[in-house]
Design an enzyme around this catalytic site. Structure first.
Site, PDB file in Angstrom:
ATOM      1  N   ILE A  29       4.543  -1.931   2.732  1.00 53.27           N
ATOM      2  CA  ILE A  29       4.214  -2.597   1.470  1.00 53.27           C
ATOM      3  C   ILE A  29       5.184  -2.175   0.363  1.00 53.27           C
ATOM      4  O   ILE A  29       5.628  -2.995  -0.449  1.00 53.27           O
ATOM      5  CB  ILE A  29       2.748  -2.265   1.092  1.00 53.27           C
ATOM      6  CG1 ILE A  29       1.795  -2.846   2.148  1.00 53.27           C
ATOM      7  CG2 ILE A  29       2.390  -2.804  -0.293  1.00 53.27           C
ATOM      8  CD1 ILE A  29       0.389  -2.270   2.129  1.00 53.27           C
ATOM      9  N   SER A  78      -7.366   1.214  -1.058  1.00 56.32           N
ATOM     10  CA  SER A  78      -7.738   0.456   0.139  1.00 56.32           C
ATOM     11  C   SER A  78      -9.230   0.157   0.079  1.00 56.32           C
ATOM     12  O   SER A  78      -9.999   0.902  -0.540  1.00 56.32           O
ATOM     13  CB  SER A  78      -7.444   1.294   1.372  1.00 56.32           C
ATOM     14  OG  SER A  78      -8.037   0.714   2.510  1.00 56.32           O
ATOM     15  N   TYR A 110      -8.547  15.494  14.191  1.00 57.12           N
ATOM     16  CA  TYR A 110      -9.079  15.338  15.539  1.00 57.12           C
ATOM     17  C   TYR A 110     -10.419  14.614  15.596  1.00 57.12           C
ATOM     18  O   TYR A 110     -10.943  14.379  16.657  1.00 57.12           O
ATOM     19  CB  TYR A 110      -9.174  16.718  16.198  1.00 57.12           C
ATOM     20  CG  TYR A 110      -7.838  17.407  16.155  1.00 57.12           C
ATOM     21  CD1 TYR A 110      -6.762  16.895  16.875  1.00 57.12           C
ATOM     22  CD2 TYR A 110      -7.623  18.517  15.342  1.00 57.12           C
ATOM     23  CE1 TYR A 110      -5.516  17.481  16.810  1.00 57.12           C
ATOM     24  CE2 TYR A 110      -6.372  19.110  15.280  1.00 57.12           C
ATOM     25  CZ  TYR A 110      -5.329  18.594  16.021  1.00 57.12           C
ATOM     26  OH  TYR A 110      -4.108  19.160  15.958  1.00 57.12           O
TER      27      TYR A 110
HETATM   28  N1  LIG Z   1      -1.276  -1.345   5.963  1.00 57.11           N
HETATM   29  C1  LIG Z   1      -2.535  -1.529   5.656  1.00 57.11           C
HETATM   30  O1  LIG Z   1      -3.266  -2.271   6.332  1.00 57.11           O
HETATM   31  C2  LIG Z   1      -3.118  -0.882   4.423  1.00 57.11           C
HETATM   32  C3  LIG Z   1      -4.452  -1.217   4.067  1.00 57.11           C
HETATM   33  C4  LIG Z   1      -4.996  -0.634   2.926  1.00 57.11           C
HETATM   34  C5  LIG Z   1      -4.242   0.254   2.164  1.00 57.11           C
HETATM   35  N2  LIG Z   1      -2.959   0.566   2.556  1.00 57.11           N
HETATM   36  C6  LIG Z   1      -2.218   1.515   1.702  1.00 57.11           C
HETATM   37  O2  LIG Z   1      -0.944   0.981   1.399  1.00 57.11           O
HETATM   38  C7  LIG Z   1      -0.017   2.051   1.173  1.00 57.11           C
HETATM   39  C8  LIG Z   1       1.276   1.763   1.919  1.00 57.11           C
HETATM   40  O3  LIG Z   1       0.974   1.676   3.285  1.00 57.11           O
HETATM   41  P1  LIG Z   1       1.877   0.899   4.338  1.00 57.11           P
HETATM   42  O4  LIG Z   1       0.942   0.137   5.201  1.00 57.11           O
HETATM   43  O5  LIG Z   1       2.984   0.180   3.666  1.00 57.11           O
HETATM   44  O6  LIG Z   1       2.406   2.136   5.217  1.00 57.11           O
HETATM   45  P2  LIG Z   1       3.839   2.550   5.789  1.00 57.11           P
HETATM   46  O7  LIG Z   1       4.623   1.357   6.251  1.00 57.11           O
HETATM   47  O8  LIG Z   1       3.564   3.637   6.778  1.00 57.11           O
HETATM   48  O9  LIG Z   1       4.541   3.163   4.503  1.00 57.11           O
HETATM   49  C9  LIG Z   1       4.114   4.356   3.939  1.00 57.11           C
HETATM   50  C10 LIG Z   1       5.222   4.858   3.051  1.00 57.11           C
HETATM   51  O10 LIG Z   1       4.783   6.052   2.389  1.00 57.11           O
HETATM   52  C11 LIG Z   1       5.791   7.019   2.535  1.00 57.11           C
HETATM   53  N3  LIG Z   1       5.227   8.366   2.514  1.00 57.11           N
HETATM   54  C12 LIG Z   1       4.326   8.913   3.349  1.00 57.11           C
HETATM   55  N4  LIG Z   1       4.081  10.184   3.000  1.00 57.11           N
HETATM   56  C13 LIG Z   1       4.847  10.437   1.912  1.00 57.11           C
HETATM   57  C14 LIG Z   1       5.053  11.582   1.109  1.00 57.11           C
HETATM   58  N5  LIG Z   1       4.433  12.739   1.341  1.00 57.11           N
HETATM   59  N6  LIG Z   1       5.913  11.498   0.058  1.00 57.11           N
HETATM   60  C15 LIG Z   1       6.554  10.343  -0.202  1.00 57.11           C
HETATM   61  N7  LIG Z   1       6.424   9.225   0.533  1.00 57.11           N
HETATM   62  C16 LIG Z   1       5.574   9.281   1.584  1.00 57.11           C
HETATM   63  C17 LIG Z   1       6.451   6.721   3.881  1.00 57.11           C
HETATM   64  O11 LIG Z   1       7.725   7.327   3.922  1.00 57.11           O
HETATM   65  P3  LIG Z   1       8.474   7.690   5.303  1.00 57.11           P
HETATM   66  O12 LIG Z   1       9.279   6.470   5.644  1.00 57.11           O
HETATM   67  O13 LIG Z   1       9.311   8.860   4.922  1.00 57.11           O
HETATM   68  O14 LIG Z   1       7.425   8.001   6.325  1.00 57.11           O
HETATM   69  C18 LIG Z   1       6.502   5.207   3.822  1.00 57.11           C
HETATM   70  O15 LIG Z   1       7.592   4.753   3.075  1.00 57.11           O
HETATM   71  C19 LIG Z   1      -0.734   3.330   1.594  1.00 57.11           C
HETATM   72  O16 LIG Z   1      -1.194   3.984   0.421  1.00 57.11           O
HETATM   73  C20 LIG Z   1      -1.937   2.838   2.396  1.00 57.11           C
HETATM   74  O17 LIG Z   1      -3.020   3.723   2.341  1.00 57.11           O
HETATM   75  C21 LIG Z   1      -2.383   0.001   3.646  1.00 57.11           C
END
Ligand SMILES: NC(=O)c1ccc[n+]([C@@H]2O[C@H](COP(=O)([O-])OP(=O)(O)OC[C@H]3O[C@@H](n4cnc5c(N)ncnc54)[C@H](OP(=O)(O)O)[C@@H]3O)[C@@H](O)[C@H]2O)c1
Length: 284
Positions: free
Chosen positions: A41, A136, A158
């Site tokens: 996202i 979320s 776990y």
């Molecule tokens: N996908 C869904 O269905 C969904 C639904 C509800 C809410 N969300 C929320 O949407 C947000 C983005 O999720 P996404 O689905 O786009 O996930 P994603 O593709 O896994 O992206 C997560 C991003 O966060 C970065 N990240 C993780 N830990 C970090 C840290 N300690 N410091 C800085 N950056 C960090 C990751 O960097 P790296 O590349 O270095 O790992 C990656 O760029 C999250 O907050 C998630 O909870 C997602």
């Protein structure tokens, strides 16, 4: 799917993409910091904000991946104004270094450290500042009491049920943080808004990394979940759309106002979390 097409009062639906929701909006002169910008996202949010002329700071923990993503976007949008900066939200030192470099606990500390710069910028530019917390719908799965302050750092990897509650708790914290921040900004009379959102169930790397079962959901999810273009719509809507000018302290889903859980609306809990986070991030 037909249910994705149903439009809310904003005129947008779950199937609206980030490009569609920002169509015709000129973001020139604005600067956005996007955390998690290296994937999912955050990456799509970066691309679409840049497409609309916003100067985007990609805050990433791996700058090599960040630069690859930047190059990919610049290849598509030659005029994109993008910078890559290192930020690991799990490290207080990294957050402080980032904020200092930007002149300007986790998200809480980052926002706190950047707030004065945002206030000065908003006053000088007469443009509204906007803080967007990606929460979320899972915030509704948090513990009965909302936040378990005494077990905040417990490892829950776990236990699937506990892990879900723990994730729910972290996402509830995003909503509570935006709510309390918004209340404080309103009290101060500062032209900065703070809102939170559910992006939808989006096919990104997030699900793939979680567990075996999540991996299965990821596999079949492509057929009934949002794609990343739709998943970044609500973040881009809240960051750029004129419809939400002055709207603050709200929770959104599918580019429309939505209902958060009862604990998420609990102003006492929000204040308690604020004080707790402040103490963790900036101990007395
Ligand atoms: N996908 C869904 O269905 C969904 C639904 C509800 C809410 N969300 C929320 O949407 C947000 C983005 O999720 P996404 O689905 O786009 O996930 P994603 O593709 O896994 O992206 C997560 C991003 O966060 C970065 N990240 C993780 N830990 C970090 C840290 N300690 N410091 C800085 N950056 C960090 C990751 O960097 P790296 O590349 O270095 O790992 C990656 O760029 C999250 O907050 C998630 O909870 C997602």
């Amino acid at each position: 799917m037909w249910i994705f097409e149903r439009k809310g009062s904003s005129g947008f639906s779950a199937s609206t993409t980030a490009e569609e929701v920002t169509q015709g909006i000129d973001g020139t002169g604005l600067t956005a910091i996007v955390t998690g910008a290296s994937s999912g996202i955050g990456k799509e949010t970066t691309r679409v904000l840049a497409l609309r002329g916003v100067h985007v700071i990609m805050a990433v923990r791996n700058t090599i991946i960040g630069k690859t993503v930047k190059d990919e976007i610049v290849k598509e949008i030659s005029v994109a104004k993008i910078e890559v900066m290192e930020l690991d939200l799990s490290s207080m030192a990294s957050v402080r270094k980032f904020a200092a470099e930007f002149e300007a606990t986790g998200h809480f500390l980052l926002t706190n450290l950047l707030l004065d710069t945002m206030k000065r910028t908003a006053a000088k530019s007469h443009l509204e500042g906007r803080i967007v917390n990606v929460s979320s719908v899972a915030h509704k799965m948090a513990y009965h009491e909302g936040i378990q302050f005494n077990k905040i750092n417990e490892d829950a990897r776990y236990w699937v049920r506990t892990a879900a509650k723990k994730y729910g708790q972290s996402k509830l914290a995003n909503v509570l943080h935006a709510g309390e921040l918004s209340r404080r900004l309103k009290e101060e009379g500062v032209p900065i808004t703070a809102n939170s959102l559910h992006p939808g169930i989006v096919v990104t790397d997030l699900l793939r990394h979680r567990s075996f079962f999540a991996g299965i959901i990821f596999g079949i999810g492509k057929y009934f979940c949002k794609n990343v273009h739709q998943g970044a719509a609500t973040t881009c809507y809240l960051a750029l759309h004129p419809q939400v000018k002055g709207v603050s302290g709200e929770y959104f889903s599918d580019c429309n106002l939505s209902q958060s859980s009862s604990p998420a609306k609990d102003s006492e809990l929000a204040k308690k979390l604020w004080d707790f986070s402040l103490n963790l991030a900036i101990p007395k």
